[in-house]
Design a protein around this motif. Sequence first.
Motif, PDB file in Angstrom:
ATOM      1  N   LEU A 153      21.658  12.947 -35.044  1.00 40.06           N
ATOM      2  CA  LEU A 153      20.112  13.760 -34.929  1.00 40.06           C
ATOM      3  C   LEU A 153      20.233  14.787 -33.812  1.00 40.06           C
ATOM      4  O   LEU A 153      20.787  14.293 -32.697  1.00 40.06           O
ATOM      5  CB  LEU A 153      18.774  13.012 -34.754  1.00 40.06           C
ATOM      6  N   GLY A 154      19.225  15.372 -34.214  1.00 38.33           N
ATOM      7  CA  GLY A 154      20.137  16.949 -32.616  1.00 38.33           C
ATOM      8  C   GLY A 154      18.569  18.161 -33.141  1.00 38.33           C
ATOM      9  O   GLY A 154      17.636  17.710 -32.151  1.00 38.33           O
ATOM     10  N   GLN A 164      28.033  20.398 -30.581  1.00 43.08           N
ATOM     11  CA  GLN A 164      28.017  20.009 -29.206  1.00 43.08           C
ATOM     12  C   GLN A 164      27.954  18.012 -30.438  1.00 43.08           C
ATOM     13  O   GLN A 164      28.876  17.476 -29.853  1.00 43.08           O
ATOM     14  CB  GLN A 164      26.535  19.359 -29.239  1.00 43.08           C
ATOM     15  N   GLY A 216      16.027  16.243 -35.669  1.00 42.15           N
ATOM     16  CA  GLY A 216      15.160  14.946 -35.162  1.00 42.15           C
ATOM     17  C   GLY A 216      13.741  15.433 -34.918  1.00 42.15           C
ATOM     18  O   GLY A 216      13.068  16.002 -35.591  1.00 42.15           O
ATOM     19  N   ARG A 217      13.329  14.696 -34.181  1.00 46.88           N
ATOM     20  CA  ARG A 217      12.091  14.734 -33.664  1.00 46.88           C
ATOM     21  C   ARG A 217      11.472  14.240 -32.013  1.00 46.88           C
ATOM     22  O   ARG A 217      12.176  13.826 -31.619  1.00 46.88           O
ATOM     23  CB  ARG A 217      11.147  12.808 -34.315  1.00 46.88           C
ATOM     24  N   SER A 277      19.233   4.505 -30.743  1.00 45.07           N
ATOM     25  CA  SER A 277      17.950   5.149 -30.466  1.00 45.07           C
ATOM     26  C   SER A 277      17.381   5.061 -29.239  1.00 45.07           C
ATOM     27  O   SER A 277      17.534   4.264 -28.277  1.00 45.07           O
ATOM     28  CB  SER A 277      17.529   4.903 -31.423  1.00 45.07           C
ATOM     29  N   LYS A 278      16.884   6.340 -29.453  1.00 40.19           N
ATOM     30  CA  LYS A 278      16.456   6.102 -27.358  1.00 40.19           C
ATOM     31  C   LYS A 278      14.958   6.293 -27.815  1.00 40.19           C
ATOM     32  O   LYS A 278      14.247   5.611 -26.978  1.00 40.19           O
ATOM     33  CB  LYS A 278      16.101   7.574 -26.663  1.00 40.19           C
ATOM     34  N   TYR A 279      14.357   7.159 -28.022  1.00 37.70           N
ATOM     35  CA  TYR A 279      12.762   7.321 -29.431  1.00 37.70           C
ATOM     36  C   TYR A 279      12.599   7.180 -30.738  1.00 37.70           C
ATOM     37  O   TYR A 279      11.133   6.631 -30.641  1.00 37.70           O
ATOM     38  CB  TYR A 279      12.185   8.639 -28.708  1.00 37.70           C
ATOM     39  N   GLY A 280      13.265   6.606 -31.142  1.00 36.19           N
ATOM     40  CA  GLY A 280      12.961   5.795 -32.136  1.00 36.19           C
ATOM     41  C   GLY A 280      12.831   6.346 -33.434  1.00 36.19           C
ATOM     42  O   GLY A 280      12.861   6.352 -34.481  1.00 36.19           O
ATOM     43  N   SER A 281      13.462   7.602 -33.305  1.00 29.89           N
ATOM     44  CA  SER A 281      13.175   8.922 -34.890  1.00 29.89           C
ATOM     45  C   SER A 281      14.794   8.746 -35.126  1.00 29.89           C
ATOM     46  O   SER A 281      14.887   7.926 -36.514  1.00 29.89           O
ATOM     47  CB  SER A 281      12.977  10.392 -34.232  1.00 29.89           C
ATOM     48  N   THR A 282      15.717   7.940 -34.544  1.00 27.02           N
ATOM     49  CA  THR A 282      16.938   8.203 -35.361  1.00 27.02           C
ATOM     50  C   THR A 282      16.937   6.279 -36.293  1.00 27.02           C
ATOM     51  O   THR A 282      17.836   6.053 -37.124  1.00 27.02           O
ATOM     52  CB  THR A 282      18.734   7.588 -34.657  1.00 27.02           C
ATOM     53  N   ILE A 287      21.486  13.551 -30.344  1.00 21.54           N
ATOM     54  CA  ILE A 287      22.648  13.852 -29.477  1.00 21.54           C
ATOM     55  C   ILE A 287      21.566  13.912 -27.926  1.00 21.54           C
ATOM     56  O   ILE A 287      20.214  14.404 -28.507  1.00 21.54           O
ATOM     57  CB  ILE A 287      23.047  15.192 -29.978  1.00 21.54           C
ATOM     58  N   TYR A 288      22.079  14.079 -27.079  1.00 21.28           N
ATOM     59  CA  TYR A 288      20.743  13.835 -26.207  1.00 21.28           C
ATOM     60  C   TYR A 288      22.141  15.051 -24.813  1.00 21.28           C
ATOM     61  O   TYR A 288      23.609  14.121 -24.597  1.00 21.28           O
ATOM     62  CB  TYR A 288      20.874  12.903 -25.075  1.00 21.28           C
ATOM     63  N   TYR A 289      21.309  15.434 -23.870  1.00 26.70           N
ATOM     64  CA  TYR A 289      21.825  16.216 -22.868  1.00 26.70           C
ATOM     65  C   TYR A 289      23.220  17.709 -23.380  1.00 26.70           C
ATOM     66  O   TYR A 289      24.543  16.774 -22.532  1.00 26.70           O
ATOM     67  CB  TYR A 289      22.335  15.830 -22.134  1.00 26.70           C
ATOM     68  N   GLY A 290      23.507  17.190 -24.954  1.00 24.42           N
ATOM     69  CA  GLY A 290      24.332  17.944 -24.754  1.00 24.42           C
ATOM     70  C   GLY A 290      25.869  16.194 -25.769  1.00 24.42           C
ATOM     71  O   GLY A 290      27.160  17.775 -26.631  1.00 24.42           O
ATOM     72  N   SER A 349      23.472  23.036 -32.248  1.00 24.05           N
ATOM     73  CA  SER A 349      23.394  20.879 -32.465  1.00 24.05           C
ATOM     74  C   SER A 349      24.615  20.595 -32.849  1.00 24.05           C
ATOM     75  O   SER A 349      25.529  19.746 -32.229  1.00 24.05           O
ATOM     76  CB  SER A 349      22.226  20.426 -32.911  1.00 24.05           C
TER      77      SER A 349
HETATM   78  C1  LIG Z   1      15.877  14.813 -22.907  1.00 24.92           C
HETATM   79  C2  LIG Z   1      16.404  14.975 -24.703  1.00 24.92           C
HETATM   80  C3  LIG Z   1      17.331  15.939 -24.425  1.00 24.92           C
HETATM   81  C4  LIG Z   1      18.106  15.949 -25.249  1.00 24.92           C
HETATM   82  N1  LIG Z   1      19.043  16.928 -26.275  1.00 24.92           N
HETATM   83  C5  LIG Z   1      19.138  16.998 -27.180  1.00 24.92           C
HETATM   84  C6  LIG Z   1      20.853  17.670 -27.042  1.00 24.92           C
HETATM   85  O1  LIG Z   1      21.672  18.405 -25.671  1.00 24.92           O
HETATM   86  N2  LIG Z   1      20.623  18.794 -28.216  1.00 24.92           N
HETATM   87  C7  LIG Z   1      20.582  18.335 -29.186  1.00 24.92           C
HETATM   88  O2  LIG Z   1      21.002  18.656 -31.155  1.00 24.92           O
HETATM   89  N3  LIG Z   1      19.397  17.437 -29.375  1.00 24.92           N
HETATM   90  C8  LIG Z   1      19.093  16.897 -28.216  1.00 24.92           C
HETATM   91  N4  LIG Z   1      18.036  16.153 -28.309  1.00 24.92           N
HETATM   92  C9  LIG Z   1      17.261  16.155 -29.445  1.00 24.92           C
HETATM   93  C10 LIG Z   1      16.888  14.940 -29.684  1.00 24.92           C
HETATM   94  O3  LIG Z   1      18.344  14.842 -30.413  1.00 24.92           O
HETATM   95  C11 LIG Z   1      16.344  14.947 -31.068  1.00 24.92           C
HETATM   96  O4  LIG Z   1      15.140  14.692 -30.432  1.00 24.92           O
HETATM   97  C12 LIG Z   1      16.879  12.713 -31.227  1.00 24.92           C
HETATM   98  O5  LIG Z   1      15.580  12.551 -33.101  1.00 24.92           O
HETATM   99  C13 LIG Z   1      16.282  11.201 -30.985  1.00 24.92           C
HETATM  100  O6  LIG Z   1      16.589  11.512 -31.365  1.00 24.92           O
HETATM  101  P1  LIG Z   1      16.105   9.405 -30.719  1.00 24.92           P
HETATM  102  O7  LIG Z   1      14.237   9.690 -30.981  1.00 24.92           O
HETATM  103  O8  LIG Z   1      16.364   8.150 -32.120  1.00 24.92           O
HETATM  104  O9  LIG Z   1      16.034   9.111 -28.993  1.00 24.92           O
HETATM  105  C14 LIG Z   1      16.871  16.252 -27.158  1.00 24.92           C
HETATM  106  C15 LIG Z   1      16.287  15.383 -26.892  1.00 24.92           C
HETATM  107  C16 LIG Z   1      15.466  15.333 -25.976  1.00 24.92           C
HETATM  108  C17 LIG Z   1      13.717  14.154 -25.634  1.00 24.92           C
END
Ligand SMILES: Cc1cc2nc3c(=O)[nH]c(=O)nc-3n(C[C@H](O)[C@H](O)[C@H](O)COP(=O)(O)O)c2cc1C
Length: 176
Positions: free
Chosen positions: A87-88, A103, A124-125, A11-16, A57-60, A100
Amino acid sequence: METKILVAYASKYGSTEEVAEAIAAALRERGLSADLQPMRKVRTLEGYDAVVLGAPIYYGFWHTDAVNFLTKNDAALVQRPVTVFALGPTSTDGNEMQSSRAQFDKELAKFPWLKPFVAKLFGGRFPTKLRFPDSMVAALPASPMHGKPSSDVRDWIAIRAWANGLVAQLQPGMHQ
Ligand SMILES: Cc1cc2nc3c(=O)[nH]c(=O)nc-3n(C[C@H](O)[C@H](O)[C@H](O)COP(=O)(O)O)c2cc1C
């Protein structure tokens, strides 16, 4: 003997992390023993009967901790029931959900040995405040994140229902 489950998350921002906590709590309420740990801190799967893995998921791409975890623990994971979630989507828009999902499926296809009986995608959040380098990417007008409002589309009822449904499936010997 009591079934012992590991709920490992990235988790990067806590939601997962919060979703992983809710899943572990639901498993405990149903009488299983569930440990909750960040994936990067897990040293061994010894002693666990089954594993639940969750990452955003981040950036795909699925969070690198998830990819590293699967790569490092492949031998131990093939011997246990494993289920995964991501989470996406940060809205309930059908196109975003589909993108998502695509991906996530593409990431899972990199691990053909992984045969989770379910690979679940949850909404997600989108955080209120992004940190570097995400803040820098989002500042670019061409970025899909540019001007994106914060949102939280985690469906807690669906998350708990999914966790409750895992109870029967995570018993060892049920996944063959
Ligand atoms: C910078 C950024 C990039 C993201 N890229 C994607 C993506 O490519 N595909 C997707 O489905 N969700 C994407 N998301 C949504 C995240 O997966 C979602 O916000 C998730 O709840 C974050 O989890 P975390 O709070 O545990 O880090 C992105 C979110 C952020 C903030």
